[in-house]
Write a protein that holds these residues in place. Structure first.
Motif, PDB file in Angstrom:
ATOM      1  N   LEU A 126     -35.822  59.623  25.287  1.00 12.91           N
ATOM      2  CA  LEU A 126     -36.555  58.402  24.977  1.00 12.91           C
ATOM      3  C   LEU A 126     -37.326  58.536  23.667  1.00 12.91           C
ATOM      4  O   LEU A 126     -37.233  57.663  22.781  1.00 12.91           O
ATOM      5  N   LEU A 127     -38.075  59.630  23.515  1.00  8.79           N
ATOM      6  CA  LEU A 127     -38.846  59.834  22.292  1.00  8.79           C
ATOM      7  C   LEU A 127     -37.933  60.075  21.088  1.00  8.79           C
ATOM      8  O   LEU A 127     -38.170  59.546  20.004  1.00  8.79           O
ATOM      9  N   GLY A 128     -36.889  60.893  21.303  1.00  8.88           N
ATOM     10  CA  GLY A 128     -35.949  61.150  20.212  1.00  8.88           C
ATOM     11  C   GLY A 128     -35.199  59.905  19.796  1.00  8.88           C
ATOM     12  O   GLY A 128     -34.996  59.651  18.607  1.00  8.88           O
ATOM     13  N   GLY A 129     -34.786  59.089  20.780  1.00  9.16           N
ATOM     14  CA  GLY A 129     -34.091  57.849  20.462  1.00  9.16           C
ATOM     15  C   GLY A 129     -34.985  56.855  19.749  1.00  9.16           C
ATOM     16  O   GLY A 129     -34.537  56.118  18.867  1.00  9.16           O
ATOM     17  N   ARG A 130     -36.258  56.815  20.125  1.00 10.06           N
ATOM     18  CA  ARG A 130     -37.203  55.898  19.475  1.00 10.06           C
ATOM     19  C   ARG A 130     -37.427  56.285  18.012  1.00 10.06           C
ATOM     20  O   ARG A 130     -37.592  55.428  17.140  1.00 10.06           O
ATOM     21  N   LYS A 131     -37.417  57.605  17.740  1.00  8.72           N
ATOM     22  CA  LYS A 131     -37.678  58.074  16.379  1.00  8.72           C
ATOM     23  C   LYS A 131     -36.428  58.065  15.506  1.00  8.72           C
ATOM     24  O   LYS A 131     -36.491  57.712  14.322  1.00  8.72           O
ATOM     25  N   PHE A 132     -35.278  58.440  16.084  1.00 13.59           N
ATOM     26  CA  PHE A 132     -34.068  58.607  15.280  1.00 13.59           C
ATOM     27  C   PHE A 132     -32.955  57.621  15.637  1.00 13.59           C
ATOM     28  O   PHE A 132     -31.877  57.691  15.054  1.00 13.59           O
ATOM     29  N   ALA A 133     -33.211  56.734  16.599  1.00 12.06           N
ATOM     30  CA  ALA A 133     -32.233  55.746  17.065  1.00 12.06           C
ATOM     31  C   ALA A 133     -31.101  56.412  17.851  1.00 12.06           C
ATOM     32  O   ALA A 133     -30.917  56.167  19.038  1.00 12.06           O
ATOM     33  N   THR A 134     -30.313  57.258  17.181  1.00 11.18           N
ATOM     34  CA  THR A 134     -29.219  57.971  17.848  1.00 11.18           C
ATOM     35  C   THR A 134     -29.317  59.451  17.520  1.00 11.18           C
ATOM     36  O   THR A 134     -29.536  59.822  16.360  1.00 11.18           O
ATOM     37  N   GLN A 135     -29.181  60.285  18.534  1.00  6.24           N
ATOM     38  CA  GLN A 135     -29.174  61.727  18.314  1.00  6.24           C
ATOM     39  C   GLN A 135     -27.851  62.306  18.801  1.00  6.24           C
ATOM     40  O   GLN A 135     -27.181  61.730  19.659  1.00  6.24           O
ATOM     41  N   HIS A 136     -27.491  63.461  18.248  1.00  6.81           N
ATOM     42  CA  HIS A 136     -26.174  64.047  18.511  1.00  6.81           C
ATOM     43  C   HIS A 136     -26.302  65.436  19.124  1.00  6.81           C
ATOM     44  O   HIS A 136     -27.215  66.201  18.794  1.00  6.81           O
ATOM     45  N   VAL A 137     -25.382  65.752  20.013  1.00  7.77           N
ATOM     46  CA  VAL A 137     -25.294  67.084  20.607  1.00  7.77           C
ATOM     47  C   VAL A 137     -23.838  67.534  20.563  1.00  7.77           C
ATOM     48  O   VAL A 137     -22.932  66.725  20.336  1.00  7.77           O
ATOM     49  N   ASN A 138     -23.666  68.836  20.771  1.00  8.44           N
ATOM     50  CA  ASN A 138     -22.315  69.375  20.878  1.00  8.44           C
ATOM     51  C   ASN A 138     -21.823  69.074  22.295  1.00  8.44           C
ATOM     52  O   ASN A 138     -22.210  69.748  23.257  1.00  8.44           O
ATOM     53  N   LEU A 139     -21.011  68.052  22.432  1.00  4.34           N
ATOM     54  CA  LEU A 139     -20.574  67.571  23.740  1.00  4.34           C
ATOM     55  C   LEU A 139     -19.899  68.670  24.557  1.00  4.34           C
ATOM     56  O   LEU A 139     -20.133  68.789  25.764  1.00  4.34           O
ATOM     57  N   PHE A 342     -24.377  62.188  28.463  1.00  2.80           N
ATOM     58  CA  PHE A 342     -23.874  63.040  27.384  1.00  2.80           C
ATOM     59  C   PHE A 342     -22.355  62.924  27.219  1.00  2.80           C
ATOM     60  O   PHE A 342     -21.735  63.768  26.571  1.00  2.80           O
ATOM     61  N   ALA A 343     -21.780  61.873  27.776  1.00  2.02           N
ATOM     62  CA  ALA A 343     -20.323  61.734  27.764  1.00  2.02           C
ATOM     63  C   ALA A 343     -19.743  61.560  26.371  1.00  2.02           C
ATOM     64  O   ALA A 343     -18.588  61.911  26.123  1.00  2.02           O
ATOM     65  N   THR A 344     -20.533  61.011  25.442  1.00  2.73           N
ATOM     66  CA  THR A 344     -20.017  60.754  24.089  1.00  2.73           C
ATOM     67  C   THR A 344     -20.561  61.721  23.049  1.00  2.73           C
ATOM     68  O   THR A 344     -20.109  61.710  21.905  1.00  2.73           O
ATOM     69  N   GLY A 345     -21.557  62.528  23.431  1.00  2.00           N
ATOM     70  CA  GLY A 345     -22.184  63.417  22.457  1.00  2.00           C
ATOM     71  C   GLY A 345     -23.275  62.730  21.661  1.00  2.00           C
ATOM     72  O   GLY A 345     -23.877  63.334  20.769  1.00  2.00           O
ATOM     73  N   ARG A 346     -23.551  61.455  21.978  1.00  3.45           N
ATOM     74  CA  ARG A 346     -24.614  60.697  21.304  1.00  3.45           C
ATOM     75  C   ARG A 346     -25.555  60.128  22.353  1.00  3.45           C
ATOM     76  O   ARG A 346     -25.117  59.655  23.408  1.00  3.45           O
ATOM     77  N   THR A 347     -26.857  60.159  22.070  1.00  2.01           N
ATOM     78  CA  THR A 347     -27.848  59.655  23.020  1.00  2.01           C
ATOM     79  C   THR A 347     -28.796  58.681  22.336  1.00  2.01           C
ATOM     80  O   THR A 347     -28.969  58.716  21.113  1.00  2.01           O
ATOM     81  N   ASN A 348     -29.426  57.811  23.148  1.00  5.08           N
ATOM     82  CA  ASN A 348     -30.410  56.863  22.624  1.00  5.08           C
ATOM     83  C   ASN A 348     -31.473  56.591  23.680  1.00  5.08           C
ATOM     84  O   ASN A 348     -31.504  57.237  24.726  1.00  5.08           O
ATOM     85  N   VAL A 349     -32.330  55.598  23.433  1.00  4.40           N
ATOM     86  CA  VAL A 349     -33.461  55.343  24.325  1.00  4.40           C
ATOM     87  C   VAL A 349     -33.018  54.898  25.721  1.00  4.40           C
ATOM     88  O   VAL A 349     -33.722  55.148  26.710  1.00  4.40           O
ATOM     89  N   LEU A 350     -31.878  54.215  25.825  1.00  2.00           N
ATOM     90  CA  LEU A 350     -31.416  53.768  27.134  1.00  2.00           C
ATOM     91  C   LEU A 350     -31.134  54.953  28.052  1.00  2.00           C
ATOM     92  O   LEU A 350     -31.460  54.930  29.246  1.00  2.00           O
ATOM     93  N   ASN A 351     -30.528  55.990  27.506  1.00  2.00           N
ATOM     94  CA  ASN A 351     -30.288  57.203  28.288  1.00  2.00           C
ATOM     95  C   ASN A 351     -31.602  57.787  28.799  1.00  2.00           C
ATOM     96  O   ASN A 351     -31.722  58.171  29.960  1.00  2.00           O
TER      97      ASN A 351
END
Length: 369
Positions: A126-139, A342-351
């Motif tokens: 939630l905090l990361g999505g609010r600051k960066f909109a979309t964040q990425h991980v190694n899926l 984490f199904a797509t490797g991208r996360t946002n505030v909804l997650n």
């Protein structure tokens, strides 16, 4: 190689002030541990809580220095193991007193899973999505964690709930303990030898300088940090063991839910690492944070079960593993939600919001007892 950061010793942040508090707290607890005045008991437990938190932060602080010097994935592994050692120490210290119920380990394992995978992951996304909109991980790396976590959590906490006894027999306990340890050995092989690249998101390391990590600067070598890590760990065990009786008395007087002791242990051991992981997320290093989160949960299940089973067999204590129906539903839901988030490797505030919704439901069930 015993590395030390080249900083003047006067500038190091690694002062062991929490040990002074421990040396003050232990005599106070020994002198007041049999007091039955509720106000004094509350104050004693608050003192013990602050002392344990201070020592726990010191354990993770020293582990953090070693972690950053070794790099990923070994860094996350060291921090995860530090959390597990803290957890096993707290549980065993309470078990030895003989005052805890047979569900303590189950409640602690379940609380660790729910606090991390719904609460901490939710806040982070939630905090990361609010600051960066979309964040990425190694899926691929996240999938490795979840692939190991899903069967272990179901086998250890959900499967025994379907038995008439609600737990495993002595023979079954040994098999489950061996299975948990074996799963972690297989996972470590993947993480540290054959597939290290799965646990690193390459763009997170760009721009890292020698002082970028919060565990530094340090003018001391690895052996120095390892020794102090052990000293603070002993401090946690000592304070917990001495205060166990007072804590049980306080929880009884306050009519706390039966699962609250396990929740409190989980909260204590996860606080230092949780704050460090949240800081990583706010620096857009979400892969490091998830390595810490999921690595801690996996190590907790895989290593705590064998350790506590051995302790229980030596001390002749009975262990109950099966969750209630409502808790089993929440556990399965959060495991499935992690697969989706984490199904797509991208996360946002909804997650993040979805995970926090499960965490609120967990707290509601906890308070219902």
């Amino acid at each position: 190689m015993d590395q030390a950061q080249h900083h003047p010793s006067g500038k190091t942040r690694h002062k062991e002030y929490s040990l002074i508090l421990t040396m003050i707290t232990i005599p106070v607890l020994l002198f007041m541990q049999h007091n039955t005045n509720l106000l004094i008991t509350v104050l004693i437990n608050l003192l013990a809580l602050v002392t344990i938190l201070g020592a726990a932060f010191s354990v993770v602080r020293h582990a953090d220095v070693l972690a950053h010097r070794l790099g990923e994935p070994y860094g996350s592994l060291i921090l995860s193991l530090a959390v597990v050692i803290l957890e096993v120490s707290l549980i065993s210290a309470l078990m030895v007193t003989g005052d805890t119920g047979p569900t303590l380990m189950r409640d602690t394992l379940y609380s660790v899973i729910m606090i991390v995978m719904s609460g901490l992951v939710g806040i982070s996304l939630l905090l990361g999505g609010r600051k960066f909109a979309t964040q990425h991980v190694n899926l691929a790396g996240i999938k490795q964690y979840l692939t190991a976590l899903l069967p272990l959590a179901i086998i250890v906490l959900v499967l025994p709930a379907t038995f008439g006894s609600g737990t495993f027999s002595s023979g079954q306990l040994l098999i489950i303990a061996l299975l948990s340890a074996a799963m972690y050995i297989v996972f470590l092989t993947i993480q540290t030898k054959t597939h290290q690249n799965l646990f690193i998101y390459e763009h997170e390391d760009e721009g890292d300088g020698p002082d970028d990590h919060h565990g530094k600067p340090s003018a001391h070598g690895n052996a120095w940090h390892a020794c102090w890590l052990v000293v603070h760990l002993v401090a946690v065990i000592a304070v917990t063991k001495i205060n166990a009786g007072s804590l049980e008395y306080l929880l009884t007087e306050l009519h706390a839910p039966p699962q609250f002791t396990g929740f409190l242990i989980a909260l204590l051991i996860l606080s230092p690492e949780g704050l460090g992981a949240l800081k990583a997320v706010m620096n857009n290093q979400v892969q490091r944070a998830m390595n810490l989160f999921f690595g801690s949960v996996l190590a907790t299940i895989s290593l705590t079960v064998p350790a506590v089973v051995i302790i229980a067999m030596i001390t002749g204590q009975h262990l109950v593993f099966g969750l209630s129906t409502s808790n089993a539903v929440l556990l399965i839901t959060v495991l499935l939600l992690c697969q989706s988030s984490f199904a797509t490797g991208r996360t946002n505030v909804l997650n993040g919001a979805a995970h926090l919704a499960i965490f609120v439901a967990y707290l509601l069930v906890l308070m219902m007892g």
